[in-house]
Scaffold this active site. Sequence first.
Site, short mmCIF file in Angstrom:
data_model
loop_
_atom_site.label_atom_id
_atom_site.label_comp_id
_atom_site.label_asym_id
_atom_site.label_seq_id
_atom_site.Cartn_x
_atom_site.Cartn_y
_atom_site.Cartn_z
N ILE A 117 0.82 -1.21 0.00
CA ILE A 117 0.00 0.00 0.00
C ILE A 117 0.85 1.27 0.00
O ILE A 117 0.32 2.38 -0.04
CB ILE A 117 -0.96 0.03 1.21
CG1 ILE A 117 -0.18 -0.07 2.52
CG2 ILE A 117 -2.00 -1.07 1.11
CD1 ILE A 117 -1.06 0.06 3.76
N ASP A 235 10.05 16.24 8.18
CA ASP A 235 9.75 15.73 6.84
C ASP A 235 8.26 15.84 6.54
O ASP A 235 7.64 14.88 6.07
CB ASP A 235 10.22 14.28 6.72
CG ASP A 235 10.36 13.82 5.27
OD1 ASP A 235 10.46 14.70 4.38
OD2 ASP A 235 10.34 12.61 5.02
#
Length: 321
Positions: A117, A235
């Site tokens: 996924i 991030d």
Amino acid sequence: MKNQNAHLPIILLQSLLFLHHQLLWVINTQHKQHTMPSRPFPPTNPTKTKALFLALTISACVVIFCSILYFLYHLWHSLVHRAKTIPFDASAPLKLQRFSYKDLKQATNGFDTANVIGKGGSGTVFRGILKDGKLIAIKRLDTLSLQSEREFQNELQILGGLRSPFLVTLLGYCVEKNRRVLVYEYIPNRSLQESLFGDEGMSLSWESRLCIILDVARALEFLHLGCDPPVIHGDIKPSNVLIDSEWRGKISDFGLSRIKVEGEFGLTWLPKTWDSWLIHLAQADNILELVDGRLKEDYNKDQASLCINLALICLQKIPEL
């Protein structure tokens, strides 16, 4: 149990003082017998006196030894179990489950590619089903290197100690030989990146986008102001914002996260060309050109303008400007 342990040093100290007084009494009694012969004293048994003195001395030594042992244990326990961050629910100690590689392999049907996924720089994410039927997301590190090991430890030590409705929950991990695996709650609608730019991308309404923006802002507020010391994610990008079944955003991937140090901004600056372009749009009062064209005119211009201006403020190296 915790309260009983807290009172244990006091109890030991009281016992030590009692034994100390008993020793002084014995010594004082012996001294009086030798320095005051004119006064009549009842006959005493020297053997019993010596035995009592020896017993009290040994008891005092034992109490002192136990007190030192307890102090050293308490010091060691405090150093090992001290929390690096304040959990979202401080009343419930967080515990990560340790999974076996065999169970995780079975949950993903042998890490079948049909269950993939997502894929990142250091690992592949699989959809898995545990024996009890619970859906989970399993991130397996593709290769073990110094960088991937550091990111793995960051996830465990930082994300593993946090709980917030705006962060993806880390459920457990697996460490077997050179295998490193992280287990998260399953997020059904994948990432914001895929929702906006994927081949099967969905056209998110402005209302949904605004909710996700606010969720990310709340997550950052929790990390920066609700944790002690503050946590820098390091991030933030669309691929690291996952969307749950209610179309709410959750921040994931803490591999590059770190604890904020004094005086640090914690922001990775955009390339200079991007910076100049954004400033040009702001000065020309054309910032709404940044809005996704697929929305056409179906969005709130005041809300969009506010969000973009706040983003521009966050990009300033000196926030006060």
